[in-house]
Design a protein around this motif. Structure first.
Motif, short mmCIF file in Angstrom:
data_model
loop_
_atom_site.label_atom_id
_atom_site.label_comp_id
_atom_site.label_asym_id
_atom_site.label_seq_id
_atom_site.Cartn_x
_atom_site.Cartn_y
_atom_site.Cartn_z
N LEU A 43 0.88 -1.17 0.00
CA LEU A 43 0.00 0.00 0.00
C LEU A 43 0.92 1.21 0.00
N ILE A 44 1.07 1.81 -1.18
CA ILE A 44 2.03 2.90 -1.32
C ILE A 44 1.41 4.22 -0.90
N VAL A 45 2.03 4.85 0.11
CA VAL A 45 1.54 6.12 0.63
C VAL A 45 2.73 7.05 0.78
N VAL A 46 2.53 8.33 0.45
CA VAL A 46 3.63 9.29 0.63
C VAL A 46 3.35 10.16 1.86
N GLU A 47 4.40 10.89 2.29
CA GLU A 47 4.32 11.67 3.53
C GLU A 47 3.20 12.70 3.49
N GLY A 48 3.04 13.36 2.37
CA GLY A 48 2.01 14.41 2.25
C GLY A 48 0.62 13.87 2.43
N THR A 49 0.47 12.57 2.25
CA THR A 49 -0.81 11.93 2.48
C THR A 49 -0.89 11.42 3.91
N LEU A 50 0.22 10.91 4.43
CA LEU A 50 0.20 10.28 5.76
C LEU A 50 0.02 11.28 6.89
N TYR A 51 0.77 12.37 6.87
CA TYR A 51 0.72 13.32 7.99
C TYR A 51 -0.67 13.86 8.29
N PRO A 52 -1.44 14.28 7.27
CA PRO A 52 -2.80 14.71 7.58
C PRO A 52 -3.65 13.61 8.23
N ILE A 53 -3.44 12.37 7.82
CA ILE A 53 -4.19 11.26 8.43
C ILE A 53 -3.79 11.11 9.89
N LEU A 54 -2.50 11.15 10.17
CA LEU A 54 -2.04 11.02 11.56
C LEU A 54 -2.58 12.16 12.42
N THR A 55 -2.54 13.37 11.86
CA THR A 55 -3.02 14.53 12.62
C THR A 55 -4.51 14.39 12.93
N ARG A 56 -5.26 13.98 11.92
CA ARG A 56 -6.70 13.85 12.09
C ARG A 56 -7.04 12.76 13.13
N LEU A 57 -6.37 11.61 13.02
CA LEU A 57 -6.64 10.51 13.95
C LEU A 57 -6.26 10.90 15.38
N LYS A 58 -5.17 11.66 15.51
CA LYS A 58 -4.76 12.11 16.85
C LYS A 58 -5.78 13.10 17.40
N ASN A 59 -6.24 14.02 16.55
CA ASN A 59 -7.22 15.01 17.00
C ASN A 59 -8.54 14.37 17.39
N GLU A 60 -8.84 13.24 16.78
CA GLU A 60 -10.09 12.56 17.10
C GLU A 60 -9.94 11.59 18.27
N GLY A 61 -8.74 11.50 18.82
CA GLY A 61 -8.54 10.68 20.01
C GLY A 61 -8.23 9.22 19.72
N PHE A 62 -7.96 8.88 18.48
CA PHE A 62 -7.71 7.48 18.13
C PHE A 62 -6.22 7.14 18.20
N LEU A 63 -5.38 8.18 18.18
CA LEU A 63 -3.93 7.98 18.31
C LEU A 63 -3.40 8.92 19.40
N SER A 64 -2.31 8.52 20.01
CA SER A 64 -1.57 9.43 20.88
C SER A 64 -0.10 9.35 20.46
N TYR A 65 0.70 10.34 20.88
CA TYR A 65 2.10 10.27 20.48
C TYR A 65 3.00 10.81 21.58
N ARG A 66 4.29 10.44 21.49
CA ARG A 66 5.32 11.00 22.35
C ARG A 66 6.48 11.42 21.45
N TRP A 67 7.17 12.48 21.85
CA TRP A 67 8.34 12.93 21.09
C TRP A 67 9.57 12.13 21.49
N GLU A 68 10.41 11.86 20.52
CA GLU A 68 11.69 11.24 20.83
C GLU A 68 12.78 11.95 20.03
N GLU A 69 13.85 12.33 20.71
CA GLU A 69 14.97 12.98 20.03
C GLU A 69 15.56 12.00 19.01
N SER A 70 16.17 12.59 17.99
CA SER A 70 16.85 11.75 17.01
C SER A 70 18.24 12.33 16.76
#
Lengths: 118, 118
Positions: A43-70
């Motif tokens: 399932l080929i997906v590019v970043e410009g498509t993925l980030y809005p999905i992640l943001t939306r799912l997080k805003n709707e409470g279906f995902l959570s995240y933590r920051w990690e240094e790199s």
DNA sequence: ATTTAGTACTATGTATTGCATAGTACTGTT
DNA sequence: AACAGTACTATGCAATACATAGTACTAAAT
């Protein structure tokens, strides 16, 4: 056929949300991991498509995240699926399975030897 | 969950076009027949959704129709799939099968006993 | 002839998400 | 300080399902 490609793009609507949740489910990941897992599933997906999905799912409470240094660039957002997200994914999967079943029936009904109205 | 329902509605984008073509393929039909065939496959569609799809597919050359008088109301448009429509349906089916396969992989990858990053 | 009910179809605008594109910011290397 | 690679944010467009309102045809009833 260009039209087939655009219709297949339409088919991805809704499906990518479910796929992104499924790709993370039980296995926290940041964007690059997720893209790899989706790619592994063909399932080929590019970043410009993925980030809005992640943001939306997080805003709707279906995902959570933590920051990690790199050490190789900016800090990364590691996503995981919340309990609400897990429940949501179960409902999506159920609806998806129903749809796959329906389409399967339709794609085979006229391959029988029953007479047609021609 | 209202959100799951709206996402499932999103999943129908593109899929209904293919399903309508499949419901007609090899077996000409008018709107009411098509709605019945879709219903039989557990794919519930109403007229306000079906007619725009039929019009669009006809305008794109994937369907053709003939009028037939009716004794119980207005004349009816009997649709059949053109050769171009048959080719289009084959391409959609191929893309659909690929997508179903991808989703299947994603929905099962994290049910294994492999260790996760938790 | 007119009205009514049932049927078949047309027209139109809204909502939503995938997509493409442009941009900002962080890190290590030069 | 500049550059390349990496990670993420912001924004507008395109396309289709959907809901709603409307027009037209036919037979039956009045």
């Amino acid at each position: 056929m260009e039209k087939a490609e655009s219709t297949i793009a339409q088919m991805r609507k809704g499906v990518l949300e479910m796929s992104v949740l499924a790709a993370i489910n039980g296995n926290e990941a940041y964007a690059s991991d997720i893209l790899e897992r989706l790619k592994h599933a063909q399932l080929i997906v590019v970043e410009g498509t993925l980030y809005p999905i992640l943001t939306r799912l997080k805003n709707e409470g279906f995902l959570s995240y933590r920051w990690e240094e790199s050490t190789s660039g900016p800090p990364r957002k590691y996503y995981s699926v919340t309990q609400a997200g897990h429940d949501f994914l179960n409902e999506l999967q159920s609806g998806w399975n129903d749809m796959v079943s329906s389409v399967s029936m339709l794609l085979t009904i006229n391959h029988s030897t029953e007479p047609t109205n021609i």
